[in-house]
Design an enzyme around this catalytic site. Structure first.
Site, short mmCIF file in Angstrom:
data_model
loop_
_atom_site.label_atom_id
_atom_site.label_comp_id
_atom_site.label_asym_id
_atom_site.label_seq_id
_atom_site.Cartn_x
_atom_site.Cartn_y
_atom_site.Cartn_z
N ARG A 1 48.11 39.94 34.83
CA ARG A 1 47.38 38.89 35.57
C ARG A 1 48.04 38.54 36.91
O ARG A 1 47.98 37.39 37.35
CB ARG A 1 47.21 37.61 34.74
CG ARG A 1 46.43 37.76 33.49
CD ARG A 1 44.98 38.16 33.73
NE ARG A 1 44.35 38.40 32.47
CZ ARG A 1 44.37 39.58 31.86
NH1 ARG A 1 44.93 40.64 32.44
NH2 ARG A 1 43.79 39.74 30.69
N SER B 1 39.90 31.92 30.71
CA SER B 1 41.16 31.51 30.06
C SER B 1 41.92 30.60 31.02
O SER B 1 42.23 31.01 32.13
CB SER B 1 42.02 32.73 29.77
OG SER B 1 41.30 33.63 28.97
N GLU C 1 46.71 29.98 34.05
CA GLU C 1 46.30 31.26 34.66
C GLU C 1 45.37 30.94 35.84
O GLU C 1 45.40 31.60 36.87
CB GLU C 1 45.57 32.11 33.62
CG GLU C 1 45.09 33.43 34.17
CD GLU C 1 44.41 34.30 33.12
OE1 GLU C 1 44.87 34.33 31.96
OE2 GLU C 1 43.39 34.94 33.46
C1 LIG Z 1 33.54 32.61 31.74
C2 LIG Z 1 34.72 33.29 32.38
C3 LIG Z 1 35.32 34.37 31.75
C4 LIG Z 1 36.44 35.00 32.32
N1 LIG Z 1 37.00 36.05 31.66
C5 LIG Z 1 38.08 36.68 32.20
C6 LIG Z 1 38.68 37.79 31.54
O1 LIG Z 1 38.25 38.25 30.49
N2 LIG Z 1 39.77 38.36 32.11
C7 LIG Z 1 40.29 37.90 33.29
O2 LIG Z 1 41.27 38.48 33.77
N3 LIG Z 1 39.73 36.86 33.93
C8 LIG Z 1 38.66 36.23 33.43
N4 LIG Z 1 38.10 35.17 34.08
C9 LIG Z 1 38.73 34.67 35.31
C10 LIG Z 1 38.12 35.26 36.60
O3 LIG Z 1 36.78 35.62 36.38
C11 LIG Z 1 38.88 36.48 37.12
O4 LIG Z 1 40.22 36.17 37.38
C12 LIG Z 1 38.22 37.02 38.40
O5 LIG Z 1 38.70 38.32 38.62
C13 LIG Z 1 38.46 36.18 39.63
O6 LIG Z 1 37.65 36.70 40.69
P1 LIG Z 1 36.99 35.75 41.80
O7 LIG Z 1 36.31 36.61 42.79
O8 LIG Z 1 36.17 34.69 41.17
O9 LIG Z 1 38.30 35.15 42.46
P2 LIG Z 1 38.59 33.63 42.89
O10 LIG Z 1 38.66 32.79 41.66
O11 LIG Z 1 37.67 33.20 43.96
O12 LIG Z 1 40.05 33.83 43.48
C14 LIG Z 1 41.12 34.25 42.69
C15 LIG Z 1 42.31 34.57 43.63
O13 LIG Z 1 41.97 35.71 44.39
C16 LIG Z 1 42.04 35.43 45.78
N5 LIG Z 1 40.99 36.23 46.41
C17 LIG Z 1 39.70 36.34 46.05
N6 LIG Z 1 39.06 37.24 46.81
C18 LIG Z 1 39.98 37.72 47.68
C19 LIG Z 1 39.96 38.67 48.74
N7 LIG Z 1 38.85 39.33 49.08
N8 LIG Z 1 41.11 38.90 49.43
C20 LIG Z 1 42.27 38.26 49.11
N9 LIG Z 1 42.34 37.33 48.14
C21 LIG Z 1 41.21 37.07 47.44
C22 LIG Z 1 41.88 33.93 45.91
O14 LIG Z 1 42.49 33.43 47.08
C23 LIG Z 1 42.61 33.49 44.65
O15 LIG Z 1 43.99 33.49 44.90
C24 LIG Z 1 36.97 34.54 33.55
C25 LIG Z 1 36.36 33.45 34.19
C26 LIG Z 1 35.26 32.83 33.62
C27 LIG Z 1 34.60 31.69 34.34
#
Ligand SMILES: Cc1cc2nc3c(=O)[nH]c(=O)nc-3n(C[C@H](O)[C@H](O)[C@H](O)COP(=O)(O)OP(=O)(O)OC[C@H]3O[C@@H](n4cnc5c(N)ncnc54)[C@H](O)[C@@H]3O)c2cc1C
Length: 344
Positions: A158, A231, A340
């Site tokens: 992670r 999570s 996380e």
């Molecule tokens: C219902 C649910 C289930 C989930 N299940 C899982 C799971 O099974 N496994 C898991 O690992 N996670 C899970 N997650 C957490 C989340 O979905 C993941 O971590 C996801 O990959 C985050 O992506 P995001 O685009 O929403 O990033 P954000 O939440 O918008 O950002 C996360 C981080 O990435 C950075 N970031 C985003 N885009 C960029 C970019 N283009 N360039 C540089 N930095 C960037 C942001 O600044 C931040 O630091 C879950 C979330 C939910 C709501």
């Protein structure tokens, strides 16, 4: 580049807490103007799909977000995708074309490809970093375009280089590489059991994707119904003595597998150096928090690792619940839980 002042963020994150950004910038095709815009001289934050970021207060700087992107191309047998694409759309694309054995285990993870790379998002024994060949990004400190190899991305549980140095890189494109032969990844017993129950002996990639999607949504809150960040805590990694002490005290604790402190180490590892990843969900459940609420924040009744918005939850409600859980788990098990999710 269009800049909005005092922009509402609530609909841009899946936890759904009310907050505004002093400025909001959505980047479309042209990204270079950002480097000369002056916006990088004061506080800024990159937002992907907002599924792992929770705003606990208004953000006093600029929130930068890539416009949604559906561009996927194949070049020299590598798949190249824009970082603004939804991860689940990428997985679907790969499954449609029989690419990327294992990537189907990442089905139904909300958020963008860029966010998944930063977090090294993972599920069912598979992590995003496994498929990354290289990343094209803007280095916002050096103010130039860079390409980073998979090794330079420093993927670990992670986390990644991008998470270690928040705000330094804006990921633009991700190059992915895949194994040539498809083989289902069945490291998780729950998957193998469910396949057996359904009478499927050699699942196709599409069957695996459908199965994982249905298992996930049976136990997780759907973002359109209840806000969450998935999570909320990481699974804590403890030393061998702590693990053995807990296992003796709680025979019902799920078995933890030992991992060396450094996966690249070539030296012989002593038993005392091994670390064990515990189930944070089990610790929270065993401490009696599953299904409980505090203010307008709650612990999801079907998965104790997920904190959720019961309706109108503020950042302060969520922090109060998270801190109460951390204190209780520390008191009962002497194990420190760390979030996380990224709390702003
Ligand atoms: C219902 C649910 C289930 C989930 N299940 C899982 C799971 O099974 N496994 C898991 O690992 N996670 C899970 N997650 C957490 C989340 O979905 C993941 O971590 C996801 O990959 C985050 O992506 P995001 O685009 O929403 O990033 P954000 O939440 O918008 O950002 C996360 C981080 O990435 C950075 N970031 C985003 N885009 C960029 C970019 N283009 N360039 C540089 N930095 C960037 C942001 O600044 C931040 O630091 C879950 C979330 C939910 C709501």
């Amino acid at each position: 580049m269009t800049i909005h002042e005092h922009y509402p963020l609530q609909r841009l994150t899946t936890f759904d807490t009310a907050a505004t950004a002093r400025r909001y910038l959505r980047l479309d095709r042209e990204v270079e103007p950002l480097l000369a815009s002056g916006l990088l001289d004061s506080d800024y934050l990159i937002l992907g799909g907002g599924s792992n970021i929770v705003f606990t207060r208004d953000y006093p700087g600029t929130v930068i977000q890539l416009a949604p992107n559906s561009k996927i191309k194949i070049q020299n047998s590598k798949l190249i995708t824009g970082a603004g694409l939804q991860l689940d759309a990428l997985v679907d694309h790969c499954v449609d074309r029989g690419l990327g054995g294992g990537i189907e285990n990442l089905s139904a993870i909300p958020g963008t490809v860029g966010g998944a790379v930063v977090q090294n998002a993972g599920a069912y024994g598979v992590e995003t970093g496994e498929f990354v060949d290289r990343v094209d990004a803007l280095d916002l400190h050096e103010r130039r375009r860079v390409t980073l190899s998979r090794q330079e991305c420093r993927f670990a549980y992670r986390t990644s280089l991008f998470k270690e140095q928040p705000g330094r890189y804006l990921i633009l494109e991700v190059h992915l590489r895949f194994a040539t032969e498809y083989a289902p990844v069945l490291k998780y017993k729950a998957l193998a059991d469910e396949l057996q129950r359904r009478g499927i002996t050699s699942p196709t990639q599409r069957q695996m994707r459908d199965l994982i999607t249905s298992i996930r949504w049976a136990k997780l809150p759907r973002p359109e119904e209840h806000g969450s960040a998935g999570s909320f805590f990481k699974n804590p990694v403890v030393d061998r003595d702590t693990y053995l002490r807990l296992r003796d005290a709680y025979p019902d604790m799920p078995e933890a597998h030992p991992t060396p402190p450094d996966n690249n180490s070539t030296f012989k590892i002593q038993n005392s150096e091994l670390s064990y990843k515990l189930s944070a969900g089990w610790l929270i459940d065993r401490a009696g928090w599953k299904g409980r609420t505090l203010g307008r924040a709650g612990v999801w009744p079907r998965q104790a690792l997920v904190l959720y918005n019961t309706g109108g939850c503020t950042g302060q409600d969520l922090l109060a619940l998270a801190q109460a859980i951390q204190a209780d788990v520390l008191n009962k098990f002497h194990v420190q839980l760390t979030p996380e999710a990224i709390l702003i």
